[in-house]
Design an enzyme around this catalytic site. Structure first.
Site, PDB file in Angstrom:
ATOM      1  N   ASN A   7       0.891   3.390   5.755  1.00  0.00           N
ATOM      2  CA  ASN A   7      -0.195   3.657   4.554  1.00  0.00           C
ATOM      3  C   ASN A   7      -1.016   3.074   5.295  1.00  0.00           C
ATOM      4  O   ASN A   7      -2.300   3.226   4.494  1.00  0.00           O
ATOM      5  CB  ASN A   7       0.386   3.047   2.277  1.00  0.00           C
ATOM      6  CG  ASN A   7       1.727   3.695   2.632  1.00  0.00           C
ATOM      7  OD1 ASN A   7       1.823   5.292   2.539  1.00  0.00           O
ATOM      8  ND2 ASN A   7       2.398   2.948   2.033  1.00  0.00           N
ATOM      9  N   HIS A  41       4.893   5.546  -9.761  1.00  0.00           N
ATOM     10  CA  HIS A  41       5.543   4.483  -8.825  1.00  0.00           C
ATOM     11  C   HIS A  41       6.257   3.362  -9.719  1.00  0.00           C
ATOM     12  O   HIS A  41       6.282   2.830 -11.236  1.00  0.00           O
ATOM     13  CB  HIS A  41       4.509   3.611  -8.189  1.00  0.00           C
ATOM     14  CG  HIS A  41       4.827   2.932  -6.877  1.00  0.00           C
ATOM     15  ND1 HIS A  41       5.304   1.076  -7.513  1.00  0.00           N
ATOM     16  CD2 HIS A  41       4.946   3.299  -5.778  1.00  0.00           C
ATOM     17  CE1 HIS A  41       5.400   0.569  -6.654  1.00  0.00           C
ATOM     18  NE2 HIS A  41       5.346   1.644  -5.423  1.00  0.00           N
ATOM     19  N   GLU A  87      -0.740   8.243 -11.869  1.00  0.00           N
ATOM     20  CA  GLU A  87      -1.860   7.567 -10.130  1.00  0.00           C
ATOM     21  C   GLU A  87      -2.489   8.665 -11.126  1.00  0.00           C
ATOM     22  O   GLU A  87      -2.585   9.661 -11.411  1.00  0.00           O
ATOM     23  CB  GLU A  87      -0.543   7.925  -9.419  1.00  0.00           C
ATOM     24  CG  GLU A  87       0.325   6.798 -10.011  1.00  0.00           C
ATOM     25  CD  GLU A  87       1.794   7.031  -8.394  1.00  0.00           C
ATOM     26  OE1 GLU A  87       1.647   7.436  -7.231  1.00  0.00           O
ATOM     27  OE2 GLU A  87       2.685   6.145  -8.816  1.00  0.00           O
ATOM     28  N   SER A 118       2.502   8.696  -4.744  1.00  0.00           N
ATOM     29  CA  SER A 118       2.233   8.658  -3.637  1.00  0.00           C
ATOM     30  C   SER A 118       3.714   9.100  -3.124  1.00  0.00           C
ATOM     31  O   SER A 118       3.765   8.387  -2.146  1.00  0.00           O
ATOM     32  CB  SER A 118       3.739   7.036  -3.502  1.00  0.00           C
ATOM     33  OG  SER A 118       4.461   6.909  -4.818  1.00  0.00           O
ATOM     34  N   ASP A 143      -3.925   3.931 -11.312  1.00  0.00           N
ATOM     35  CA  ASP A 143      -3.601   3.218 -10.073  1.00  0.00           C
ATOM     36  C   ASP A 143      -3.866   4.418  -8.957  1.00  0.00           C
ATOM     37  O   ASP A 143      -3.591   5.059  -8.900  1.00  0.00           O
ATOM     38  CB  ASP A 143      -1.962   3.610 -10.487  1.00  0.00           C
ATOM     39  CG  ASP A 143      -1.553   2.261  -8.640  1.00  0.00           C
ATOM     40  OD1 ASP A 143      -2.143   2.393  -7.523  1.00  0.00           O
ATOM     41  OD2 ASP A 143       0.321   1.902  -8.504  1.00  0.00           O
ATOM     42  N   HIS A 161      -3.399   5.165  -3.287  1.00  0.00           N
ATOM     43  CA  HIS A 161      -3.410   6.298  -2.231  1.00  0.00           C
ATOM     44  C   HIS A 161      -4.481   7.024  -2.500  1.00  0.00           C
ATOM     45  O   HIS A 161      -4.155   7.961  -1.840  1.00  0.00           O
ATOM     46  CB  HIS A 161      -2.274   6.825  -2.371  1.00  0.00           C
ATOM     47  CG  HIS A 161      -1.299   5.976  -2.175  1.00  0.00           C
ATOM     48  ND1 HIS A 161      -0.400   5.743  -0.686  1.00  0.00           N
ATOM     49  CD2 HIS A 161      -0.415   5.686  -2.735  1.00  0.00           C
ATOM     50  CE1 HIS A 161       0.873   5.947  -1.002  1.00  0.00           C
ATOM     51  NE2 HIS A 161       1.324   4.954  -2.017  1.00  0.00           N
ATOM     52  N   LYS A 184      -2.671   0.041   1.015  1.00  0.00           N
ATOM     53  CA  LYS A 184      -3.185   0.648   1.567  1.00  0.00           C
ATOM     54  C   LYS A 184      -3.990   0.973   2.745  1.00  0.00           C
ATOM     55  O   LYS A 184      -4.299   0.779   3.582  1.00  0.00           O
ATOM     56  CB  LYS A 184      -3.166   2.061   0.412  1.00  0.00           C
ATOM     57  CG  LYS A 184      -1.848   1.958  -0.553  1.00  0.00           C
ATOM     58  CD  LYS A 184       0.050   2.067   0.348  1.00  0.00           C
ATOM     59  CE  LYS A 184       0.949   1.110  -0.787  1.00  0.00           C
ATOM     60  NZ  LYS A 184       1.196   1.659  -1.608  1.00  0.00           N
TER      61      LYS A 184
HETATM   62  C1  LIG Z   1       2.172   0.803  -2.703  1.00  0.00           C
HETATM   63  C2  LIG Z   1       2.445   1.255  -4.280  1.00  0.00           C
HETATM   64  C3  LIG Z   1       2.401  -0.041  -5.113  1.00  0.00           C
HETATM   65  C4  LIG Z   1       2.709  -1.350  -4.867  1.00  0.00           C
HETATM   66  O1  LIG Z   1       1.438  -1.995  -4.096  1.00  0.00           O
HETATM   67  P1  LIG Z   1       1.846  -3.049  -2.970  1.00  0.00           P
HETATM   68  O2  LIG Z   1       0.543  -3.539  -2.967  1.00  0.00           O
HETATM   69  O3  LIG Z   1       2.186  -2.428  -1.500  1.00  0.00           O
HETATM   70  O4  LIG Z   1       2.899  -3.865  -3.923  1.00  0.00           O
HETATM   71  C5  LIG Z   1       2.101   0.436  -6.241  1.00  0.00           C
HETATM   72  N1  LIG Z   1       1.193   1.618  -6.934  1.00  0.00           N
HETATM   73  C6  LIG Z   1       1.788   2.524  -5.911  1.00  0.00           C
HETATM   74  C7  LIG Z   1       1.696   3.696  -6.398  1.00  0.00           C
HETATM   75  C8  LIG Z   1       1.791   2.378  -4.643  1.00  0.00           C
HETATM   76  O5  LIG Z   1       1.808   3.244  -4.194  1.00  0.00           O
END
Ligand SMILES: *Cc1c(COP(=O)(O)O)cnc(C)c1O
Length: 381
Positions: A44, A130, A177, A181, A206, A209, A240
């Site tokens: 990522n 997620h 999101e 992801s 969220d 990405h 990421k």
């Molecule tokens: C990776 C991810 C997380 C978690 O983040 P980390 O910093 O890796 O713990 C949360 N939400 C989504 C959509 C993700 O892809």
């Protein structure tokens, strides 16, 4: 009593057992795996910053200046200048009143969501949210309703139901999101904003990405669509595109104050290393300047070189059965490509896939070589 060995054997029989790889090099487009250099199409680290000389140098300098550890949780004595400065800078970039950072994106969701909603509230989530968003919602004790992926009609029905069933003091929280992801597709954020306004609900997006990749200065999909002020809670990670680790939430000053008082993963956990916080601030600076713009331009060229239709750096190749996805992943690894199989429970049963991710650090020749290997293995397997 069942033994762990029995559970592992069961996972094995379903082609669902997982194990760790050991990468012998820094993270990057080429990594050393089992004594061999392979092309990495699974990270990522979309902008190739995880091993960037600039950030490595900045980290070293920050270590000398601030030390390695923070000593305590933020509320005790672990809130050092770099943590506070990072949050100010992040709020400036995201154009919100305030920001709060956590040790990971996972900790952000599991801490903040239960501090927004409790027993008498309703949380409405996209089905492909997620695991951290799902676990945060479960921990909250609120009533949970799930809508099929990006299904606005069903979201409206749940909002209707919530409006009728939640008390006058109750909260309704919609969670999605912006870039999904495991599918790499986008949420219809404008329509979701309209719906949440119509029903007086709150919205958490969220941007894990999208942050660093999409929108002006890489600010995310909400910024790209001009929706920044309409979203109550902007969540994301530094793990990421920023190439580091940690999670954040940006919102109003009042919500940040409330999380500071109520988010258990924030309160009862040692603050991230101050050198890390300072380096995240340096990475933020980098991605919002011309350097970040140039990396994004290269990333999008690479993405479209791989697939003209792609809407993000994540391109899923859905193969269906677990063993098939494992086999193609294995074949690819033998040819020098690292693209792990993604299986249940990360994705729904029957949708096992290869999740290809593209980075600004790949060359177009490398992308071509992956394309030809995929064409060969996917058509013959
Ligand atoms: C990776 C991810 C997380 C978690 O983040 P980390 O910093 O890796 O713990 C949360 N939400 C989504 C959509 C993700 O892809």
């Amino acid at each position: 009593m069942r033994t762990p060995g029995e559970e592992l054997a069961h996972l094995e029989s379903e082609s669902l057992r997982r194990s760790l790889r050991r990468i012998e090099s820094p993270q990057g487009p080429h990594v050393l795996l089992s004594g061999r250099e392979v092309l990495n199409f699974s990270s990522n680290d979309y902008l190739g910053l995880a091993d960037s000389p600039d950030l490595v140098g900045a980290f070293q300098e920050n270590l000398s200046r601030y030390g390695v550890g923070s000593g305590a949780s933020r509320l005790v004595c672990g809130s050092l200048a770099p943590h506070v400065e990072l949050e100010q800078k992040l709020a400036d970039v995201k154009k919100t009143e305030a920001a709060l950072t956590f040790s990971s994106g996972f900790a952000t969701a599991t801490g903040a969501i239960p501090a927004i909603c409790q027993k008498d509230d309703v949380i409405i989530l996209d089905k492909l949210s997620h695991a951290s968003l799902i676990d945060g919602s479960r921990l909250s004790g609120a009533t949970i309703r799930v809508f099929p992926h990006n299904d606005l009609d069903k979201l409206r029905k749940h909002l209707n139901w919530a409006k009728e069933n939640v008390g006058s003091n109750g909260r309704i929280l919609v969670i999605t999101e912006s870039v999904f992801s495991m599918d790499g597709d986008l949420a219809p954020l404008s329509e979701i904003c309209d719906l949440k306004d119509e029903f007086g609900a709150l919205l958490l997006v969220d941007e894990a990405h999208a942050f660093g990749i999409i929108g002006p200065q890489g600010r995310g999909l909400a910024a790209e669509l001009g929706l920044e002020t309409r979203i109550d809670f902007h969540m994301g990670t530094f793990s990421k595109a920023l190439g580091l680790s940690g999670g954040y939430l940006c919102s109003s000053k009042e919500w940040i104050d409330l999380w500071t008082n109520r988010a258990r993963s924030f309160i009862y956990s040692t603050a991230p290393s101050p050198a890390l916080a300072a380096t995240i601030a340096d990475a933020l600076e980098l991605i919002t300047r011309e350097e970040g713009e140039a990396l994004r331009t290269k990333l999008w060229e690479n993405i479209h070189h791989f697939s003209a239709e792609a809407t993000s750096a994540i391109i899923p190749l859905i193969l269906g059965e677990n063993d098939k996805a494992l086999q193609v992943s294995q074949d690819l690894q033998e040819r020098g490509f690292l693209v792990p199989a993604i299986r249940f429970p990360t994705v729904p049963r029957g949708t096992a896939r290869l999740r290809v991710t593209i980075s600004a650090a790949h060359s177009s020749e490398e992308i071509d070589s992956l394309k030809s290997a995929l064409a060969e293995f996917i058509s013959t397997s």
